[in-house]
Design an enzyme around this catalytic site. Structure first.
Site, PDB file in Angstrom:
ATOM      1  N   ARG A 246       0.820  -1.226   0.000  1.00  0.00           N
ATOM      2  CA  ARG A 246       0.000   0.000   0.000  1.00  0.00           C
ATOM      3  C   ARG A 246       0.848   1.269   0.000  1.00  0.00           C
ATOM      4  NH1 ARG A 246      -3.097  -3.818  -0.271  1.00  0.00           N
ATOM      5  NH2 ARG A 246      -5.163  -3.953   0.677  1.00  0.00           N
TER       6      ARG A 246
ATOM      7  N   CYS B 220     -10.257   0.252   3.835  1.00  0.00           N
ATOM      8  CA  CYS B 220      -9.605   0.030   5.128  1.00  0.00           C
ATOM      9  C   CYS B 220      -8.934   1.319   5.584  1.00  0.00           C
ATOM     10  CB  CYS B 220      -8.580  -1.089   5.021  1.00  0.00           C
ATOM     11  SG  CYS B 220      -9.365  -2.713   5.035  1.00  0.00           S
TER      12      CYS B 220
ATOM     13  N   GLU C 197      -3.977   4.005   6.506  1.00  0.00           N
ATOM     14  CA  GLU C 197      -3.946   3.546   5.121  1.00  0.00           C
ATOM     15  C   GLU C 197      -4.620   4.598   4.242  1.00  0.00           C
ATOM     16  OE1 GLU C 197      -4.799   1.459   1.490  1.00  0.00           O
ATOM     17  OE2 GLU C 197      -6.416   1.881   2.881  1.00  0.00           O
TER      18      GLU C 197
HETATM   19  N1  EPU Z   1     -12.035 -10.211  10.445  1.00  0.00           N
HETATM   20  C1  EPU Z   1     -12.799 -10.197  11.562  1.00  0.00           C
HETATM   21  N2  EPU Z   1     -13.483  -9.054  11.865  1.00  0.00           N
HETATM   22  C2  EPU Z   1     -13.435  -7.949  11.096  1.00  0.00           C
HETATM   23  C3  EPU Z   1     -12.644  -7.953   9.946  1.00  0.00           C
HETATM   24  C4  EPU Z   1     -11.944  -9.109   9.632  1.00  0.00           C
HETATM   25  O1  EPU Z   1     -12.848 -11.176  12.282  1.00  0.00           O
HETATM   26  O2  EPU Z   1     -14.084  -6.957  11.446  1.00  0.00           O
HETATM   27  C5  EPU Z   1     -11.309 -11.453  10.089  1.00  0.00           C
HETATM   28  C6  EPU Z   1     -11.854 -12.087   8.811  1.00  0.00           C
HETATM   29  O3  EPU Z   1     -12.952 -12.894   9.095  1.00  0.00           O
HETATM   30  C7  EPU Z   1     -10.656 -12.839   8.295  1.00  0.00           C
HETATM   31  C8  EPU Z   1      -9.480 -11.986   8.743  1.00  0.00           C
HETATM   32  O4  EPU Z   1      -9.972 -11.142   9.774  1.00  0.00           O
HETATM   33  O5  EPU Z   1     -10.561 -14.087   8.933  1.00  0.00           O
HETATM   34  C9  EPU Z   1      -8.900 -11.151   7.614  1.00  0.00           C
HETATM   35  O6  EPU Z   1      -9.932 -10.305   7.108  1.00  0.00           O
HETATM   36  P1  EPU Z   1      -9.967  -9.813   5.567  1.00  0.00           P
HETATM   37  O7  EPU Z   1      -9.917 -11.004   4.654  1.00  0.00           O
HETATM   38  O8  EPU Z   1     -11.050  -8.849   5.429  1.00  0.00           O
HETATM   39  O9  EPU Z   1      -8.539  -9.148   5.391  1.00  0.00           O
HETATM   40  P2  EPU Z   1      -7.975  -7.807   6.001  1.00  0.00           P
HETATM   41  O10 EPU Z   1      -6.535  -8.092   6.311  1.00  0.00           O
HETATM   42  O11 EPU Z   1      -8.811  -7.262   7.083  1.00  0.00           O
HETATM   43  C10 EPU Z   1      -7.083  -6.932   3.711  1.00  0.00           C
HETATM   44  C11 EPU Z   1      -6.963  -5.579   3.069  1.00  0.00           C
HETATM   45  C12 EPU Z   1      -8.231  -5.227   2.313  1.00  0.00           C
HETATM   46  C13 EPU Z   1      -8.499  -6.299   1.258  1.00  0.00           C
HETATM   47  C14 EPU Z   1      -8.628  -7.646   1.969  1.00  0.00           C
HETATM   48  C15 EPU Z   1      -8.770  -8.785   0.977  1.00  0.00           C
HETATM   49  C16 EPU Z   1      -5.520  -4.117   4.378  1.00  0.00           C
HETATM   50  C17 EPU Z   1      -5.464  -3.063   5.400  1.00  0.00           C
HETATM   51  N3  EPU Z   1      -6.741  -4.577   4.091  1.00  0.00           N
HETATM   52  O12 EPU Z   1      -8.061  -6.828   4.744  1.00  0.00           O
HETATM   53  O13 EPU Z   1      -7.986  -3.989   1.633  1.00  0.00           O
HETATM   54  O14 EPU Z   1      -9.678  -5.988   0.531  1.00  0.00           O
HETATM   55  O15 EPU Z   1      -7.427  -7.915   2.729  1.00  0.00           O
HETATM   56  O16 EPU Z   1      -7.580  -8.963   0.259  1.00  0.00           O
HETATM   57  O17 EPU Z   1      -4.486  -4.526   3.850  1.00  0.00           O
HETATM   58  C18 EPU Z   1      -8.175  -1.608   1.468  1.00  0.00           C
HETATM   59  O18 EPU Z   1      -7.037  -1.616   1.008  1.00  0.00           O
HETATM   60  O19 EPU Z   1      -8.817  -0.540   1.628  1.00  0.00           O
HETATM   61  C19 EPU Z   1      -8.784  -2.877   1.864  1.00  0.00           C
HETATM   62  C20 EPU Z   1     -10.013  -2.945   2.357  1.00  0.00           C
END
Ligand code: EPU
Length: 331
Positions: A185, A234, A307
């Protein structure tokens, strides 16, 4: 600077913008509000909004603004920016109209900065070209995606960039993708650099499989992230190199639904701050974000990095000396 000096700078700048914009055929609007220009729907007015329509026009106008020492920032879809409520005294260069068409040639596609990223992903999938299908749900422009190396579901745009077109001295210059650092990012592009477009190198694959992967990413996004809400994606980065999810950790801290004025921690994904109601302010979102950071620091000993881009109201040239991560402009 005294008030009189500021007034002189502003009227000289306004005269310059009023001369340059029509000469280059660029639409110029005064007093538009970030509340209508960004997906969070908050933020104050900006002195000028300039809307070039081609890469050449955008390069020329950036060159002219630099030559006249006019402070400017770049905006794409506005889907990753939290702009202050106060009036922003600078020129906003919107790349939204620099759309052109996506020109495909074998495994390559050349596309301008204002082109919609989701649209490009669909165009590529239709042609059986793989490499960006994970990015299909990111509601931004190609320029914004390049600026911050947008990523999702295993794909990052930096992985497929062959060359980037940037504005140099009023002209379009091409830079090899390998000259750019593509981090999580974040990229090595600097403030004051205007991204105009890029050539991506994708790879042929079975169109049905590409479409299936796109559909899978879309379903996951729909199930786990708020849609139709006023958000900027995010809000914080995940702690680098840790494999941890900031959203999951905020969720486990019990903060889903936490509210500050018109800003709420999304009940769907805890790393999204959404704004609600007519009276929502940028200050609400910022206060809520800082509350999350404070608790995160206390409970996990981790300093969360933003972010989203935080845009203060001061003209960029006046804050350049202390410009950090957050001063990178969203494109
Ligand atoms: N989870 C929870 N509660 C929440 C959110 C997530 O328990 O409120 C759990 C999910 O169930 C999952 C794990 O946390 O088991 C990871 O969640 P997720 O797959 O949503 O991945 P993330 O790390 O929270 C990242 C990126 C997103 C991107 C997704 C999918 C960052 C900061 N965020 O989210 O990117 O869409 O992976 O690849 O790197 C963005 O850049 O604006 C963004 C939303």
């Amino acid at each position: 600077m005294s008030e009189t000096q500021i007034l002189t700078v502003v009227s000289t700048r306004d005269a310059a913008v009023r001369e340059i914009a029509p000469r280059l055929g660029v639409r110029a609007e005064e007093g538009r509000r970030f509340a209508e220009l960004t997906s969070l729907r908050v933020g104050g007015a900006v002195d000028w909004l300039l809307l070039p329509e081609t890469e050449e026009q955008a390069a020329s106008i950036a060159g002219e603004l630099d030559a006249h020492a006019v402070a400017w920032r770049v905006l794409g879809a506005g889907s990753n920016v939290l702009a202050d409520d106060a009036d922003h005294h600078y020129v906003l260069l919107s790349m939204r109209e620099v759309k052109g068409v996506a020109r495909f040639d074998g495994e390559r596609v050349s596309v301008s900065a204002g082109y919609s990223l989701p649209r490009l992903c669909v165009d590529a999938a239709r042609r059986g070209l793989s490499g960006i299908e994970g990015l299909g749900g990111i509601p931004g422009t190609v320029g914004g995606a390049l600026w911050m190396n947008a990523g999702a579901y295993g794909d990052e745009i930096g992985q497929v960039v062959e060359t980037v077109r940037v504005a140099r001295g009023g002209r379009v210059a091409e830079v090899p993708g390998t000259d750019v650092r593509w981090d999580y990012r974040h990229t090595s592009f600097r403030d004051g650099e205007l991204l105009l477009g890029a050539t991506l190198r994708l790879r042929h694959d079975d169109p049905d499989q590409i479409k299936a992967r796109m559909e899978e990413a879309k379903q996951k996004r729909f199930a786990t992230q708020p849609h139709g809400a006023r958000s900027a994606g995010c809000f914080f980065k995940n702690p680098p190199g840790s494999g941890l999810s900031t959203g999951k950790m905020i969720d486990e801290m019990g903060m889903k639904g936490a509210q500050h004025g018109g800003a709420v921690v999304s009940p769907v994904h805890a790393n999204f701050i959404v704004t609600e109601g007519e009276g929502a302010q940028a200050a609400d979102a910022l206060a809520l974000a800082e509350e999350i950071r404070d608790r995160f620091r206390r409970e996990h000993g981790i300093e969360l990095e933003y972010e989203v881009e935080l845009w203060g109201a001061a003209a960029p040239s006046l804050i350049e000396s202390d410009a950090g991560e957050g001063a990178n402009d969203e494109q």
